[in-house]
Every structure is written in structure tokens, then in C-alpha cells.
Design an enzyme around this catalytic site. Structure first.
Site, PDB file in Angstrom:
ATOM      1  N   CYS A 360       0.814  -1.203   0.000  1.00 45.55           N
ATOM      2  CA  CYS A 360       0.000   0.000   0.000  1.00 45.55           C
ATOM      3  C   CYS A 360       0.843   1.247   0.000  1.00 45.55           C
ATOM      4  CB  CYS A 360      -0.919  -0.010   1.211  1.00 45.55           C
ATOM      5  SG  CYS A 360      -2.491  -0.651   0.756  1.00 45.55           S
ATOM      6  N   GLU A 361       1.423   1.547  -1.118  1.00 43.54           N
ATOM      7  CA  GLU A 361       2.338   2.659  -1.206  1.00 43.54           C
ATOM      8  C   GLU A 361       2.581   2.921  -2.692  1.00 43.54           C
ATOM      9  OE1 GLU A 361       4.364   3.201   1.964  1.00 43.54           O
ATOM     10  OE2 GLU A 361       5.856   4.550   1.125  1.00 43.54           O
ATOM     11  N   TYR A 389      21.105  -7.433  -0.683  1.00 40.61           N
ATOM     12  CA  TYR A 389      20.382  -6.277  -0.130  1.00 40.61           C
ATOM     13  C   TYR A 389      18.895  -6.262  -0.497  1.00 40.61           C
ATOM     14  CZ  TYR A 389      25.141  -4.742   0.722  1.00 40.61           C
ATOM     15  OH  TYR A 389      26.451  -4.681   1.136  1.00 40.61           O
TER      16      TYR A 389
HETATM   17  N1  LLP Z   1      32.503  -3.351   4.064  1.00 41.50           N
HETATM   18  C1  LLP Z   1      31.897  -2.350   4.699  1.00 41.50           C
HETATM   19  C2  LLP Z   1      32.564  -1.716   5.825  1.00 41.50           C
HETATM   20  C3  LLP Z   1      30.623  -1.927   4.299  1.00 41.50           C
HETATM   21  O1  LLP Z   1      30.035  -0.923   4.939  1.00 41.50           O
HETATM   22  C4  LLP Z   1      29.981  -2.576   3.215  1.00 41.50           C
HETATM   23  C5  LLP Z   1      28.648  -2.172   2.776  1.00 41.50           C
HETATM   24  C6  LLP Z   1      30.654  -3.640   2.583  1.00 41.50           C
HETATM   25  C7  LLP Z   1      31.919  -4.001   3.024  1.00 41.50           C
HETATM   26  C8  LLP Z   1      30.054  -4.417   1.448  1.00 41.50           C
HETATM   27  O2  LLP Z   1      29.747  -3.630   0.363  1.00 41.50           O
HETATM   28  P1  LLP Z   1      29.337  -4.344  -1.018  1.00 41.50           P
HETATM   29  O3  LLP Z   1      30.540  -5.125  -1.502  1.00 41.50           O
HETATM   30  O4  LLP Z   1      28.204  -5.252  -0.750  1.00 41.50           O
HETATM   31  O5  LLP Z   1      28.960  -3.227  -1.911  1.00 41.50           O
HETATM   32  N2  LLP Z   1      21.940  -1.398   1.022  1.00 41.50           N
HETATM   33  C9  LLP Z   1      22.772  -0.813  -0.019  1.00 41.50           C
HETATM   34  C10 LLP Z   1      24.229  -1.122   0.171  1.00 41.50           C
HETATM   35  C11 LLP Z   1      24.752  -0.708   1.512  1.00 41.50           C
HETATM   36  C12 LLP Z   1      26.186  -1.092   1.702  1.00 41.50           C
HETATM   37  C13 LLP Z   1      26.626  -0.859   3.089  1.00 41.50           C
HETATM   38  N3  LLP Z   1      27.975  -1.247   3.338  1.00 41.50           N
HETATM   39  C14 LLP Z   1      22.260  -1.282  -1.370  1.00 41.50           C
HETATM   40  O6  LLP Z   1      21.275  -2.008  -1.426  1.00 41.50           O
HETATM   41  O7  LLP Z   1      22.807  -0.905  -2.402  1.00 41.50           O
END
Ligand code: LLP
Length: 433
Positions: A360-361, A389
Site C-alpha cells: 500500500c504505497e 540487499y
Molecule cells: N565493508 C563495509 C565496511 C561496508 O560498509 C559494506 C557495505 C561492505 C563491506 C560491502 O559492500 P558491497 O561489496 O556489498 O557493496 N543497502 C545498499 C548497500 C549498503 C552497503 C553498506 N555497506 C544497497 O542495497 O545498495
């Protein structure tokens, strides 16, 4: 974009890990998240081998926040990865899965005393200090530990990256880490170096997520190593361990061309070597923390199409039985996805439609614009690159039941997380009478 095992079978059905998505929908219902074990293992192995080939003293720690279930940690542990956690909950699941505590690192910009104690009691390999409070709490905890607590300091290198504002973390104005500019990072090093029971082994930075350009990461490595050199000079602290974090982007749509794991690891290894050379520093141990790049391409979200609403001259809304409760990314970051009809090789005049969720958005739209052959109620729609994510940020909005997770491999499907039930929805709910 799709898991490596994705094909269409002779009936035209999409198939992942040797299992038809039509059969999966029949057995487990929709929405369902399907993870391909081969893709998962291959991504983990590729990162680990690519990094080890160019930088032998290295490790790959999977960022649990991207997607965490016990089975996934068990698989990644078998593939030789460590684990990054950011909460007591992630730590508990990682330990339950049998990840050796030494291979776990605890992050977080507001770790509680209880979380730090939990980490110290478990004997985690590393705590990444983000702020002054971490040092206050760790200094007290260390008094009761038989061995020193190994810490890295997360610095904010002040690097601008090309990604969505909400997933950029290296700018001067960020809640993560301590800025080099202005001296707060240096003050923390001075304190850590003089705190008994804490062993400061090096520095960490993470400048953003879903990155496509290696340049920001190179700038971050340069900043980390320049900082390490100056801390050695001022305080005699040797940098024995370095981490530029994660953030390695993946393809969500046709035409997205992220650097390969080999591109990333080559660039990082070269950057570390060159910077250490410039500053006459010995090479530190190197840890990278991919999350999305390991699990993202392994996951497919499978939905059933319900109402198809044509607003003449405006738009056609194709509504599916999931949406922002299982994938918040389009609403939160304007993230773009693609999709395919999974139950048949669709033909006919293609046209542009929107894929709407069921919540509902008005903002609950999974895909704003996508060109598809005619879709009708009862079709199955598969969204690739849904492994990271999505479920880790899922909610029970509108009392949605979180979808099940099925691991597929070699023609077999295994449930690794069941669908929630109405009973689950009220498990923590306390009635008045
Ligand atoms: N290391 C640290 C310290 C982090 O803060 C993060 C992600 C990662 C590794 C891993 O990053 P990746 O390789 O997955 O990009 N919810 C957001 C992404 C937030 C990421 C937060 N930190 C999205 O859905 O795009």
C-alpha cells in the site's frame, strides 16, 4: 546478471541450477528467492583466487549484511572466505554457521557495549574501531581479556565516489569512520597506541557500494597508506593489516559493465604495492570485503503476476505478489532492475510496462519501465541480480510474510529458509487479553 547456470528448457521455462522456475514456484509458492549454489561458490572462489594470485598475503571476508543465512555462511566458509559483521545478530548467525571466530570482524558506527562484549567473548579476529566510544568500551573490556583485542581503525579518507548518495560513505561528511583531515583519525591512533590490551594492527576504509570505477578505491588505498606512513613516523605504529572495504559493483541490467573481480584485485594489489613503495612501508596483509559481488548475481527473485492494469495513454501496471517488503532498493535508491517472463518463452508485440509491487504505497514499484512481450495474470516473472540487499533489508510491511529461500544445484532444490507464517507475524506480539 543471471546465475551462471541459467538456461531455458525445451518447454521454454527459465531454469536455474538445473531446476525449472515453474517447478520451484509450484513447490514453494511465490514470491520465492532462488540462489544458485554454483554461482555463489564461483564468485567466492574467483575473488579469493584472483586476490591471492596478485597479492598472496590476503583474505576475502564476505560482508554479511548483503544477505545472511546459515547455509550461505556455511558455503562461503567452505570456500575459504571470512565474515564481516555489523551487529550482534549478524555475529550470532555467523557463529551458528560455524564460521571460525578468528575469521570474523566486527564493524559498526555505534557498537553497543553488549555487542563488543559478545565479540570479545567469542574471540573474533578483529574489531574495526569507528569512533571514540569504541575505544572507551574496548579499553574496559580488554582489562578482562587474557589476550589483546586486535583492532583496525576505520578512517574516512575523504574520497568522492560515483554511486548513489545513500550508499556513498567516503565523503568528509559521513557517519562512518574518523576523518583524516582535521586530525580526528590521528588522535584515535595516539589513544589506541597508548591503550593497554588493544593491538592496533592497521587501517580500514570503505568508500561506497555498487562502484564501477576503480579510481575511488585506488584513491582510498593511497589515503590509507599515506596515513599509515605518517602514523608510523609519529607514533611508531606499524601497519600490518589494511582493508579498503568492499563495494564492488554488479550488473543489474543489460549493458551494465562492472569491472571483473580480476580487474578489482589487480588494481588494488598494484595500488597497495605502489603506495607502500612510495612510503617505504612493508607490505601489509590485505583484506577485501565484497558483499554484493558474491551473492547478488547468485539470486533470482521469482514472482507471480496478478492484476494487469492498463491506464490508456498513461501506463500499464503489471502487479506482482511481492514488492518493497522483499526488495526496498528501487524505492530507496531508484535502483533499476530487469526481468523476464519465466514460465514460457514469450512472444508477441513488446511494449513498455511498469512492474508494481502489492504493498500500500505508490512508491512500491519494482521496475519503472521495462519492455516486455504481453504479460498476463498467472505468468511468472523472474528478476535477476536479486541476491544482495533484497531479503537482508526485507520488512513485514502490510504484514507481508518474508519469502522463502531455495538453494538450487545440479537439478536439486533445497529450502534454506522457509516462508514466514501468520504465526511468525505475531510471535513477538503481546495481546492485552
Ligand atoms: N565493508 C563495509 C565496511 C561496508 O560498509 C559494506 C557495505 C561492505 C563491506 C560491502 O559492500 P558491497 O561489496 O556489498 O557493496 N543497502 C545498499 C548497500 C549498503 C552497503 C553498506 N555497506 C544497497 O542495497 O545498495
Amino acid at each position: 546478471m543471471w546465475p551462471v547456470t541459467t538456461t531455458r528448457n525445451t518447454s521454454g521455462e527459465l531454469q536455474v541450477g538445473g531446476v525449472s522456475l515453474v517447478d520451484l514456484a509450484a513447490e514453494f509458492g511465490t514470491p520465492v528467492y532462488v540462489y544458485d549454489e554454483q554461482t555463489l561458490r564461483q564468485n567466492a572462489r574467483t575473488f579469493r583466487e584472483a586476490l591471492a594470485a596478485v597479492y598472496p598475503r590476503s583474505r576475502v571476508a564476505y560482508a554479511a549484511k548483503a544477505f545472511l543465512t546459515t547455509a550461505v555462511v556455511q558455503i562461503l566458509c567452505e570456500e575459504g572466505l571470512g565474515l564481516d559483521v555489523v551487529s550482534g545478530g549478524e555475529l550470532a548467525v555467523g557463529l551458528r554457521a560455524g564460521m571460525p571466530p578468528r575469521e570474523i570482524a566486527l564493524h559498526g558506527n555505534n557498537k553497543s557495549g553488549a555487542e563488543l562484549r559478545q565479540a570479545a567473548d567469542a574471540g573474533v579476529g578483529m574489531v574495526i574501531v569507528d569512533n571514540e566510544q569504541d575505544i572507551d568500551l574496548l579499553a574496559v573490556l580488554a582489562l578482562n581479556c587474557s589476550e589483546p583485542i586486535t583492532v583496525m581503525l576505520r578512517i574516512n579518507p575523504g574520497v568522492d565516489v560515483h554511486t548513489h548518495r545513500k550508499i556513498s560513505t567516503g565523503l568528509a561528511d559521513s557517519k562512518f569512520g574518523l576523518p583524516v583531515i582535521g586530525g580526528q583519525a590521528e588522535a584515535a591512533v595516539a589513544r589506541l597506541a597508548g591503550t593497554p590490551g588493544l593491538d592496533l594492527v592497521g587501517y580500514h576504509a570503505h568508500v561506497g557500494s555498487q562502484l564501477f570505477d576503480c579510481e575511488a578505491t585506488v584513491s582510498s588505498v593511497d589515503a590509507l597508506i599515506a596515513f599509515a606512513a605518517s602514523m608510523r613516523e609519529c607514533y611508531g605504529v606499524e601497519c600490518r593489516h589494511l582493508s579498503p572495504g568492499g563495494g564492488f559493483g554488479i550488473a543489474y541490467r543489460d549493458g551494465d559493465r562492472p569491472p571483473s573481480p580480476q580487474n578489482w584485485t589487480n588494481v588494488l594489489a598494484d595500488a597497495v604495492r605502489a603506495a607502500c613503495d612510495r612510503h617505504a612501508l612493508p607490505l601489509p596483509m590485505l583484506t577485501i570485503e565484497p558483499g554484493r559481488a558474491i551473492v547478488g548475481p547468485a539470486g533470482v527473485a521469482l514472482y507471480s503476476v496478478g492484476s494487469v492494469k492498463e491506464l490508456p495513454g498513461i501506463r500499464t501496471y503489471v502487479a506482482v505478489d511481492g514488492g518493497m517488503a522483499d526488495n526496498l532498493r528501487p524505492s530507496l535508491y531508484e535502483a533499476e532492475y530487469s526481468a523476464e517472463i519465466a514460465n514460457r518463452k514469450a512472444a508477441g508485440d513488446e511494449r513498455e510496462v511498469a512492474i508494481a509491487g502489492k504493498y500500500c504505497e505508490s512508491g512500491d514499484i519494482l521496475i519503472e519501465r521495462i519492455v516486455l512481450p504481453p504479460v498476463t495474470s498467472g505468468d511468472l516473472l523472474a528478476i535477476p541480480a536479486a541476491g544482495a540487499y533484497c531479503l537482508s533489508m526485507a520488512s513485514n510491511y502490510n504484514m507481508a510474510l518474508k519469502p522463502p529461500v531455495v538453494l538450487v544445484n545440479d537439478g536439486a532444490a533445497r529450502l534454506i529458509r522457509r516462508r514466514e507464517t501468520f504465526d511468525d507475524l505475531v510471535r513477538c506480539d503481546i495481546p492485552l487479553r
